[in-house]
Write a protein that holds these residues in place. Sequence first.
Motif, short mmCIF file in Angstrom:
data_model
loop_
_atom_site.label_atom_id
_atom_site.label_comp_id
_atom_site.label_asym_id
_atom_site.label_seq_id
_atom_site.Cartn_x
_atom_site.Cartn_y
_atom_site.Cartn_z
N THR A 184 1.95 6.89 -6.82
CA THR A 184 0.86 7.75 -7.30
C THR A 184 0.90 9.14 -6.69
O THR A 184 0.02 9.97 -6.97
CB THR A 184 -0.49 7.10 -6.98
N ARG A 192 1.12 4.13 -2.96
CA ARG A 192 0.91 5.54 -2.65
C ARG A 192 2.11 6.39 -3.08
O ARG A 192 1.95 7.51 -3.56
CB ARG A 192 0.61 5.70 -1.16
N GLU A 193 3.30 5.85 -2.89
CA GLU A 193 4.49 6.59 -3.32
C GLU A 193 4.51 6.74 -4.84
O GLU A 193 4.85 7.81 -5.37
CB GLU A 193 5.74 5.86 -2.85
N TRP A 213 0.54 10.04 -3.47
CA TRP A 213 -0.51 10.22 -2.46
C TRP A 213 -0.06 11.21 -1.39
O TRP A 213 1.06 11.16 -0.88
CB TRP A 213 -0.81 8.87 -1.81
N GLU A 214 -0.92 12.15 -1.08
CA GLU A 214 -0.66 13.12 -0.03
C GLU A 214 -1.27 12.62 1.28
O GLU A 214 -2.47 12.29 1.32
CB GLU A 214 -1.25 14.48 -0.39
N ASP A 243 -9.01 0.59 1.90
CA ASP A 243 -7.82 1.23 1.33
C ASP A 243 -6.70 0.24 1.04
O ASP A 243 -5.80 0.55 0.25
CB ASP A 243 -7.29 2.30 2.28
N CYS A 275 0.84 -1.20 0.00
CA CYS A 275 0.00 0.00 0.00
C CYS A 275 0.87 1.25 0.00
O CYS A 275 0.61 2.21 -0.75
CB CYS A 275 -0.92 -0.02 1.22
N ASP A 276 1.92 1.24 0.82
CA ASP A 276 2.83 2.38 0.86
C ASP A 276 3.53 2.59 -0.49
O ASP A 276 3.70 3.72 -0.95
CB ASP A 276 3.88 2.19 1.96
#
Length: 317
Positions: free
Chosen positions: A190, A187-188, A192-193, A222, A183-184
Amino acid sequence: MTVEAPAKINLRLAVGPVRADGYHEVLTVYFAVGIRDRLRASAADDLTVEVVGRQAELVPVDSSNLAVRAARLLAERAGVRAGAHLRIDKRIPVAGGMAGGSADAAAALVACDRLWNLNLGRDALIELGAELGSDVPFAVHGGVALGSGRGERLDPLPTRHVFDWVLVPAEGGLSTPAVYAECDRIREETGWEPVPPRVEEELIGALERGDAAALGRALANDLQPAALRLNPALEATLRTGRELGALGALVSGSGPTCAFLAADGAHAAALCKGFAEAGHTAIHGTGPAPGPRVVDDGRYPDEAAWCAAFPAADSLT
């Protein structure tokens, strides 16, 4: 002393940024579903465990077993020198995102509390559970609750309805730390904020009203993109459930079990039949289910007598 403890589904799992302690900040709606592991605690000189039932070979039977750790922690905190032999009958999918290990820990806390005549009460056992894992407090609590922090802080949520679920286990398991790490990475990739996790009012309202259709539309996880990347076959399972008419579909927790919401028991039976025809095992469970419950206080002399007195309540297709 024999205790049953239910599995859980995360109806909403909102994952925030990583905290200073290495855990992710989460906000989740826990829902206990009536698929239960059974744990029998018998007086013994030491703490030992055996595991039988579905996927028993995947569960450790040494000091790393979460039920053993729970019993040891209970004895230490209560200041007693007591042992127990724990016999776990697995029904909850192992490493399936349904907190089967946490359910076993909760069952061990309740069973050994009774076996050793400690009578600490549920709140005290919930506090101990938080030291064992993020899902253990809810496994002791049961029902429906909003979990915050890393999931260990609980606020009960009201609902006036019984919901029917169909759970479809997958081959193999998924490591919860691996899913969070993926998941991390996503997010990195894409950009992700970091934002605080939140649970939508639509889901809370649907639970309170008993509106299964609205609840199905509000289900969200998520961690699902990470679980699907690690196990792409889950996308086909989710698609099958939607095509069969499930009101909602999502990966349960960190996966890989997929959860499907049905309109009622007849609809759940039809979903189970459809999954069976598609080559999947499907388990029907209802909820919200109560937390760990004592189903045998030692009055039944052997396993056969106990099983006759307490037949399985959950159907398996």
